[in-house]
Structures are given as C-alpha cells and as structure tokens.
Design an enzyme around this catalytic site. Structure first.
Site, PDB file in Angstrom:
ATOM      1  N   ASN A   7       0.847  -1.111   0.100  1.00  0.00           N
ATOM      2  CA  ASN A   7      -0.028   0.132   0.001  1.00  0.00           C
ATOM      3  C   ASN A   7       0.916   1.154  -0.088  1.00  0.00           C
ATOM      4  OD1 ASN A   7      -1.757   2.050   0.452  1.00  0.00           O
ATOM      5  ND2 ASN A   7      -2.823   0.813   1.883  1.00  0.00           N
ATOM      6  N   ARG A  90      -2.205  -1.801  -3.888  1.00  0.00           N
ATOM      7  CA  ARG A  90      -3.509  -0.964  -3.701  1.00  0.00           C
ATOM      8  C   ARG A  90      -3.078   0.284  -4.673  1.00  0.00           C
ATOM      9  NH1 ARG A  90      -4.051   4.322   0.187  1.00  0.00           N
ATOM     10  NH2 ARG A  90      -6.257   4.791  -0.450  1.00  0.00           N
ATOM     11  N   HIS A 178     -11.209   5.774  -1.814  1.00  0.00           N
ATOM     12  CA  HIS A 178     -11.365   5.132  -0.569  1.00  0.00           C
ATOM     13  C   HIS A 178     -12.370   3.693  -0.480  1.00  0.00           C
ATOM     14  CE1 HIS A 178     -10.358   9.457   1.331  1.00  0.00           C
ATOM     15  NE2 HIS A 178      -9.215   8.582   1.131  1.00  0.00           N
ATOM     16  N   ARG A 239      -5.998  19.283   0.939  1.00  0.00           N
ATOM     17  CA  ARG A 239      -6.570  19.184  -0.293  1.00  0.00           C
ATOM     18  C   ARG A 239      -7.879  20.238  -0.037  1.00  0.00           C
ATOM     19  NH1 ARG A 239      -6.990  13.037  -1.915  1.00  0.00           N
ATOM     20  NH2 ARG A 239      -5.782  12.722   0.060  1.00  0.00           N
ATOM     21  N   GLU A 382      -8.188  -1.969   5.051  1.00  0.00           N
ATOM     22  CA  GLU A 382      -7.765  -2.063   3.747  1.00  0.00           C
ATOM     23  C   GLU A 382      -7.308  -3.346   3.457  1.00  0.00           C
ATOM     24  OE1 GLU A 382      -7.752   2.523   2.668  1.00  0.00           O
ATOM     25  OE2 GLU A 382      -5.804   1.583   3.369  1.00  0.00           O
TER      26      GLU A 382
END
Length: 422
Positions: A7, A90, A178, A239, A382
């Site tokens: 990841n 990922r 996500h 962001r 995840e």
C-alpha cells in the site's frame, strides 16, 4: 497461502504478508520518509517490533528492505519467496475497472494514463509496482482499486452536468475513492449490527489525511463525495475538496497562476493547512484551537460543517439512515471531531452517547441506547479487503494455464480518461 500486500502512499509504504484462510498477519513493515529522515518499522512472526531511522528514501528501497527482513527474520517469516502466492497492490485511481485484476503491460499502461487524475497516489503505486516486479518477477502482481467499490453508482450520481461530449468522449465522470475502506466498513457494520445487509442504509465517513463519505445501501454504493479525482468532496488535510470552479478561472485570469500552480495549490496547500496556516494535522489544530488560535478554530469549523452537510445529503439519498460510521485516522481517534460532527444530528435519528464517544476504542457503537440510528467507530482494514479480492481473482483463475491468474477486466464502458478507443 500467503499474499504480500503493498500500500503505497505519497511518501510512505505499508507492507503486509497475510495468510488467506484465517487472515492471519505474518509480518508487517512501514516506511515513512515525509520528514527529514526515513522512519522504518518491521514486525515479524515473533511480534517483536523493530524500529529505526534509515538513510534511504523511496518506494523501491522500502520494498527491498521489507523483503530482506522477511527472509532473514528468526524465526523466518518465509524460508524462501516460493511461499508467496501473489503480490497485491493498492491503486487509488482505476478508472472504469470494477474488480481486482492481474497487472499486465496493458493494465500498467492504463494506470499510468490515470496518474494525472491522482497525482499524489498513482505515481507511488507505479513506483512500488516496478520495484516489486523486479524483486518478485515470477509472482502474479494484482491491482486492487479504490475506485472499484463505487462502480455501482447509478448514472444520475456519476454523471456531471457538463457537456455530454465530455462524458461520452473523454470519460469524465464521478469515480469515488477510499473504496477498499468503505467496502470493509460496510461488511463490518453488518456484522456489528447483526442485521441483514440488504436492509442496511449506511453513511460511512472515512476521515484521515484524505476524506470522503459514501452512501451505502444493501452493500452497494449509491453516492460518494469524491469525484473524477480525489480532490473533490470534503475538506481534507491539504486538499481543498469541492470549491466553485469559477475560482480556478478567476485566479488564472486575474492573478497569473498557471493551471499547474492551481493544481499544486489545491492538492498541497489548501484544506486544513491552507485555512489554518499551521498544519494539515488535526491533532495540532485541535491543540491550537483550544489555545484560542482563530484560524485553527475556523479550519475545524469548516471541516466539521462540510462533513455534516455531506451526512445530511447522503442520508436523503438513502431515504434514511440506520448507521453513521466513522473510520480512518481522524474518524477512529478524534472523539472531539466526532462530537462536533454529531452535534444536533437527532433530526436524523442519531444521538451520540458522549461518555461512550470519549472512552471508545474501535470497533464500538457510541450511540445512546435510545438512538434510532447507530453511530459506529470502525478500525478500517484495507488489507483485508485487498486480500479477499486477490484471493477471489486467484480462485477464479485456478483453471488457467499454469495456475497463473489471468482475468478479463469488467468495465462499465470502454472509456478511460485520456485513453482513446483506437
């Protein structure tokens, strides 16, 4: 069998070796070089943690170091690399891919062409892939996509009100991100509530460095806040989230900013950092806000306000809400942010138990007993979503030549942004 999961972050790499039957974690590694030096941590089968500062930086070095530690560990995590069945990666932006897929030159090319849509995420994934393929060339490398979970969005949710030519010919649409986290939380909520998945209406808030919320009904995503890129939607650490597109035209025409400068500012210099002028880390902002720092207070106020707006909108999309879910770094760990977000949500049938919220450790229900809807804090995994998707690909391909996974991508259409039909 064992699967290596990689990841990649913009300046970090998380690596996990997981056994597929019981989902037992055999070994983990984490390298982070966001600061002045690289912090590296390794935990092997003996559960002893080894942490150090190292001189190297970058995804390739992190991959090589983790594999070295796997082989030299006493007792060994692996006696040799033949114990690994596959390597999972990922990938944040997968365009129209709706499932995990073995990485071929064509798949790599498609991921490469999407890098401009996820500039903080896809390039590190590609760098990690190149390093892992060099170290483990004889294993299948499989991509799992953060966009795939949102492939169930209906046209009214994924279509932007722009010239249809842009959608039809250029592939511009809402993708959502996500997804690996949202998928895990959807499954975990079903287990925690002990109710049939088909009847559950969930609003999931993934709140970390990046933030997104999703409306999930019956295990299917109906809407989400992130869009064509991970820049859309909620306010995030650095962001901006959604802003008036006229701002972009204004600052370019009146203040001489280039498109590249605007993009950099919205991705790296906005959000919590941009408003507070202190940090994108909510932990630091909460301390500053408690000390009376007005811009820190304003940044947190905007952050909470926008999340609450999203919860309301997504609840209307679902026609009601059975559970509100908090996950990821902020969602799991900041009782103060959860309290602010849940303030006055009784209008949606959500009533926070303040004591349970303060004391909670994931996975927990922090709603009052009388609350019509539940409020869950879930530690996202995840890696578990990745390993389940990868195992499904391997199982599907077990009849393939030599047992090597080969799958055909399932897509909603043949358009990927920036990729022609020719």
């Amino acid at each position: 069998m064992l699967i290596l999961l990689l990841n990649a972050g913009s300046s970090s790499l998380k690596a996990t070796v997981m056994e597929t039957t019981q989902h037992r974690v055999v070994a983990t590694g984490h390298a982070d070089w966001a600061g002045t030096s690289t912090q590296y941590q390794y935990i092997g089968p003996d559960q002893n943690k080894h942490a150090e500062r190292v001189s190297w930086k970058g995804h390739a070095e992190a991959v090589r170091r983790f594999i070295t530690d796997l082989l030299k560990q006493k007792p060994p995590a692996l006696t040799d690399l033949s114990h690994l069945a596959a390597v999972g990666h990922r990938v944040v932006h997968g365009g129209d891919y709706t499932t995990a897929i073995q990485i071929t030159p064509d798949v790599r090319s498609r991921i490469e062409q999407l890098r401009t849509l996820a500039p903080l995420h896809n390039p590190p994934s590609l760098e990690t892939l190149a390093a892992a393929e060099a170290e483990l060339p004889n294993l299948p490398h499989i991509a799992t996509f953060d966009t795939a979970f949102h492939s169930t969005l209906p046209p009214k949710a994924y279509t932007y009100p722009i010239p249809m030519k842009w959608t039809r010919d250029w592939g511009i649409r809402r993708f959502g991100f996500h997804g690996l986290s949202h998928a895990y939380c959807s499954n975990q909520a079903t287990n925690m509530l002990d109710r049939p998945r088909d009847e559950l209406r969930l609003v999931i808030c993934h709140l970390g460095h990046g933030c997104s919320a999703a409306a999930v009904q019956g295990g299917r995503c109906l809407d989400t806040t992130m869009g064509f890129t991970p820049l859309d939607g909620l306010m995030m650490a650095t962001r901006s989230g959604s802003i008036d597109p006229g701002i972009l035209e204004y600052v370019q025409n009146n203040h001489g900013l280039s498109a590249e400068q605007v993009g950099h500012s919205l991705n790296h210099d906005s959000g919590l950092l941009g408003v507070s002028e202190i940090s994108g880390d909510l932990r630091q902002l909460e301390e500053a806000a408690n000390d009376g720092h007005e811009l820190a207070q304003l940044a947190i106020g905007i952050y909470v306000h926008r999340i609450r707006q999203a919860i309301g909108a997504l609840t209307v999309t679902l026609g009601g809400i059975d559970a509100l879910i908090f996950t990821a770094g902020v969602g799991e760990n900041s009782s103060g942010i959860r309290r602010l977000i849940c303030s006055d949500l009784e209008c949606l049938g959500l009533e926070l138990d303040t004591e349970a919220n303060t004391a909670c450790q994931p996975d927990a229900d922090i709603a009052t007993k009388s609350s019509r809807g539940r409020i869950l804090v879930i530690a996202t995994r995840e890696d578990l979503t990745m390993v389940r998707e990868i195992q499904a690909i391997i199982d599907l391909s077990s009849q393939g030549p030599g047992g090597v996974p080969q799958v055909t991508v399932s897509k909603s259409n043949d358009k990927l942004p920036g990729i022609s039909n020719s």
